[in-house]
Design an enzyme around this catalytic site. Structure first.
Site, PDB file in Angstrom:
ATOM      1  N   GLY A 198     -52.661  19.862  28.256  1.00 26.66           N
ATOM      2  CA  GLY A 198     -53.803  19.281  27.573  1.00 26.66           C
ATOM      3  C   GLY A 198     -53.399  18.289  26.502  1.00 26.66           C
ATOM      4  CG  ASP A 199     -55.925  17.960  23.014  1.00 23.14           C
ATOM      5  OD1 ASP A 199     -56.077  19.031  23.619  1.00 23.14           O
ATOM      6  OD2 ASP A 199     -56.222  17.816  21.812  1.00 23.14           O
TER       7      ASP A 199
ATOM      8  CB  THR B 243     -55.230  24.354  20.064  1.00 21.46           C
ATOM      9  OG1 THR B 243     -53.861  24.113  19.766  1.00 21.46           O
ATOM     10  CG2 THR B 243     -56.086  23.375  19.291  1.00 21.46           C
TER      11      THR B 243
END
Length: 249
Positions: A168-169, A138
């Site tokens: 995801g996060d 990312t």
């Protein structure tokens, strides 16, 4: 390139928020970066879905997840923050919102992505995403302007060949990004599920609040991620942090 654009904004007297957004937009528009924006790895169904969030000095934040056909999800996240009463909008709703705000549809899957998907299907007849240190990445960017204000942005296409709809996060405030203007900010990269289990970026900021340096705060957060994930040796995780005194880690 993202840092260069952010510095350009800051050196011209721009805000931390503008620098964070415009910095990561450079990466979102780069087809040679295969984990963010256009040209990313698709999910296992051959669809590129993007996640992003942004956080302002005053604590405001916005997020989008699993959005399709929109080149700059970080800008949609900012619109969510500034133009709606919400923090997060996902999926088709996020796309509809982006289009209603004047953004255009963009084909995000490239010929390279189609080739990668075909090769992956050949190697993985069980159609199940594999978890290792190479299938996720990312970009997170932290910015500090001349007024001493902090902001941050995070944007990604998530894990390659993930289940459609997986998030995801990166778009989760407190996991992939967290900014507290009185303390500092943090952003994460790596296997999102592992970071989520530890509320990673909120944890980094809280360690800085306790008096730890940004580097020590990142190290302690990684240790917490390890403790929450027995399979940590198969994963990858990292944090960057900056406090309001311009110290980084």
């Amino acid at each position: 390139m993202a840092n260069a654009k952010a510095w350009e904004i800051l050196n011209a007297g721009g805000t931390a928020l503008d620098a964070a957004e415009q910095g990561v937009m450079v990466t979102e528009a780069d087809p040679e970066v295969h984990t963010v924006g256009i040209g990313s790895y698709p999910d296992r169904d051959g669809i590129v879905t993007l996640d992003a969030c942004i956080m302002a000095p005053n604590g405001d934040c916005g997020s989008v997840a699993a959005v399709q056909d929109i080149l700059h999800p970080v800008s949609v996240a900012r619109m969510v923050m500034e133009r709606t009463p919400h923090v997060m909008i996902v999926g088709q709703g996020a796309k509809n919102f982006a289009l209603s705000q004047g953004m255009k549809e963009t084909e995000l899957l490239t010929d390279w992505g189609r080739e990668q998907l075909a090769a992956w299907k050949t190697r993985n007849p069980d159609y199940r995403p594999k978890i290792n240190v190479e299938n996720h990445d990312t970009i997170g960017l932290l910015t500090l302007d001349k007024n001493g204000d902090l902001a941050g942005a995070c944007t990604t296409s998530g894990a390659s060949f993930k289940y459609h709809g997986r998030v995801g996060d990166s778009p989760l405030i407190g996991s992939g990004l967290y900014v507290d203007n009185e303390i500092g900010g943090a952003t994460a990269t790596g296997w999102g599920e592992a970071v989520i289990r530890a509320c990673g970026c909120f944890l980094v900021v809280e360690f800085m609040r306790q008096g730890h340096s940004p580097t020590d705060a990142c190290r302690l957060a990684v240790e917490r991620v390890i403790s929450k994930n027995p399979d940590w040796k198969d994963n990858q995780c990292g944090f960057i942090a900056m406090n309001r005194h311009r110290e980084t880690g």
